[in-house]
Design a protein around this motif. Structure first.
Motif, PDB file in Angstrom:
ATOM      1  N   ASP A 208      -0.849 -58.224 -61.832  1.00  0.00           N
ATOM      2  CA  ASP A 208      -1.278 -58.113 -63.235  1.00  0.00           C
ATOM      3  C   ASP A 208      -2.793 -58.226 -63.362  1.00  0.00           C
ATOM      4  OD1 ASP A 208       1.373 -57.857 -63.873  1.00  0.00           O
ATOM      5  OD2 ASP A 208       1.619 -59.926 -64.589  1.00  0.00           O
TER       6      ASP A 208
ATOM      7  N   ARG B  52      -4.448 -54.993 -62.247  1.00  0.00           N
ATOM      8  CA  ARG B  52      -4.366 -53.963 -63.280  1.00  0.00           C
ATOM      9  C   ARG B  52      -5.365 -54.233 -64.396  1.00  0.00           C
ATOM     10  NH1 ARG B  52       1.433 -53.994 -65.434  1.00  0.00           N
ATOM     11  NH2 ARG B  52       0.482 -52.542 -66.895  1.00  0.00           N
ATOM     12  N   ARG B  53      -5.436 -55.491 -64.825  1.00  0.00           N
ATOM     13  CA  ARG B  53      -6.355 -55.826 -65.925  1.00  0.00           C
ATOM     14  C   ARG B  53      -7.809 -55.572 -65.547  1.00  0.00           C
ATOM     15  NH1 ARG B  53      -7.562 -59.892 -68.679  1.00  0.00           N
ATOM     16  NH2 ARG B  53      -7.417 -61.471 -67.052  1.00  0.00           N
TER      17      ARG B  53
ATOM     18  N   LEU C  21       2.299 -52.324 -60.314  1.00  0.00           N
ATOM     19  CA  LEU C  21       0.887 -51.956 -60.336  1.00  0.00           C
ATOM     20  C   LEU C  21       0.670 -50.639 -61.068  1.00  0.00           C
ATOM     21  CD1 LEU C  21      -1.868 -52.936 -59.164  1.00  0.00           C
ATOM     22  CD2 LEU C  21      -1.416 -51.466 -57.204  1.00  0.00           C
TER      23      LEU C  21
END
Length: 421
Positions: free
Chosen positions: A318, A321-322, A419
């Protein structure tokens, strides 16, 4: 830097030095452009074995005399093998620079590879392999490398498998030297209290007679990405995730480093703050970048409990991705500052300087001025880093290595889907 001087001998050997006024010591060594990825399958581990044997006796000195010659003057001598390079280096006082280069030249050119010493060192290396296998946060990176680059030189362990090491003989060592230890593959680098002209003159005396060698063609790396999972009763579950990164010469060389630093380069990094500080899921978590001529890898490592490894893996995905969406100007500025500080601090160390000069000369054919490097780092924007992050996580299937109580860890395919979501 204006105080860096480079000379190429007629046979192709290069000499690079940097005089550092005010110092009383120097670091000097020979960097050979041959390492683990230059081995054929049946040679896996021989480059490292050869590095060990260099210190086991020459036609002029016994193994004890090699050590005593340097240590009697208060110096230090060592070597290392990587996938791209084998380096032999020493740190001594200024008056002993000629002595250090003489010893290094001796162990490179005149090692006898005594069969009795080969057997002794074979035992030492097998112990080293065993120690590595008993060190989870060490061996997991070998397994990650193998998962990223399976069935090719880039993915093989530098130490080599025990069964290969058990069979190496004198001819195997001599053959690797004949194939790869030519003057065109060697760089003499020295920094500190050194005189360039004297180092060049001595390098010519020691190495000037060497004839060039053609060597063998290095196999290009092919990233594939796979999962390596080994379940074992350990206190911690060890998690390592890798993404294909750029090579040294890629335009993404600096954005990749900045992304890595922002992700996991320190206590203020995203992964450290989110996963350790906010959630308490681990004691150690970090990200690092590795580079080669034709490829690279961004690696994230953490150690956690078997019950929490799934949460840690998912949170890591996560945050990755951010980072492609909202990495901030402040985070990028902090990462840039870390890179520049590391560069400038390294300029104060003769050992770091010699290493940097040798590697730069091998990669780019020159040694970039620190001001040039700092300007390139400063030129990278937050948008550049976010763009690199987006391309990196979308480009190729990641590699995953898991070791310990990892039954609850998500499979690589599940993490890749998360992802890409």
């Amino acid at each position: 830097m204006s105080d860096i001087r480079i000379t190429t001998l007629p046979n192709g050997l290069r000499v690079v030095t940097r005089a550092m006024p005010g110092l009383h010591s120097a670091s000097i060594g020979v960097w050979v452009g041959a390492g683990g990825r230059d081995e054929r399958p049946e040679q896996n581990g021989v480059a490292h074995f050869l590095e060990h044997m260099a210190f086991k006796g020459t036609a002029r000195r016994t193994a004890l005399q090699i050590a005593e010659t340097i240590e009697d003057v208060g110096g230090y001598i060592n070597a290392y093998t990587s996938r791209d390079v084998t380096a032999y280096y020493a740190r001594v006082l200024s008056a002993d620079v000629p002595l250090a280069l003489d010893v290094i030249g001796d162990i490179l050119l005149n090692s006898t590879f005594d069969p009795r010493e080969i057997e002794v060192e074979r035992g030492v290396i097998l112990q080293e392999i065993g120690q590595s296998l008993d060190t989870p946060d060490d061996v997991i990176f070998d397994w990650l490398q193998e998962a990223a680059y399976p069935d090719q030189p880039m993915g093989r362990t530098i130490l080599g498998p025990a069964e290969r090491v058990a069979g190496f003989a004198r001819d195997d060592l001599s053959r690797f030297v004949a194939e790869h230890y030519g003057p065109g593959q060697m760089i003499v680098a020295a920094a500190g209290a050194v005189d360039h002209d004297r180092v060049v003159a001595q390098a010519g005396e020691i190495f000037g007679h060497l004839a060039p060698v053609i060597g063998t063609t290095r196999e290009a790396a092919r990233w594939q990405g796979a999962e390596s999972r080994r379940v074992k009763r350990l206190e911690q579950a060890h998690f390592a995730l890798g993404f294909e990164g750029p090579g040294y010469r890629s335009p993404d060389f600096y954005p990749a480093q900045i992304w890595t630093a922002a992700l996991g380069g320190g206590m203020s990094s995203r992964l450290f703050q989110k996963i350790r500080e906010e959630r308490g899921l681990c004691y150690t978590i970090f990200a690092q970048s590795g580079f080669h001529d034709d490829t690279g890898m961004t690696t994230i490592y953490a150690g956690t409990s078997g019950d929490q490894v799934a949460d840690l893996a998912q949170l890591t995905i996560d945050e990755l991705r951010r980072s492609a969406d909202d990495l901030s100007e402040a985070e990028v500025a902090r990462a840039r500052a870390q890179l520049k500080a590391g560069l400038l601090m390294g300029l104060e160390s003769p050992s770091s300087q010699a290493e940097r000069m040798a590697r730069s000369l091998a990669i780019w054919g020159r040694v970039p001025d620190p001001a040039e490097v700092a300007a390139r780092i400063d030129a990278v924007t937050a948008a550049d880093v976010r763009d690199h992050a987006a391309r990196a996580i979308a480009a190729a299937r990641p590699a995953l290595a898991l070791y310990g109580p990892v039954r609850k860890a998500p499979a690589l395919d599940i993490l890749a889907e998360r992802l890409a979501a």
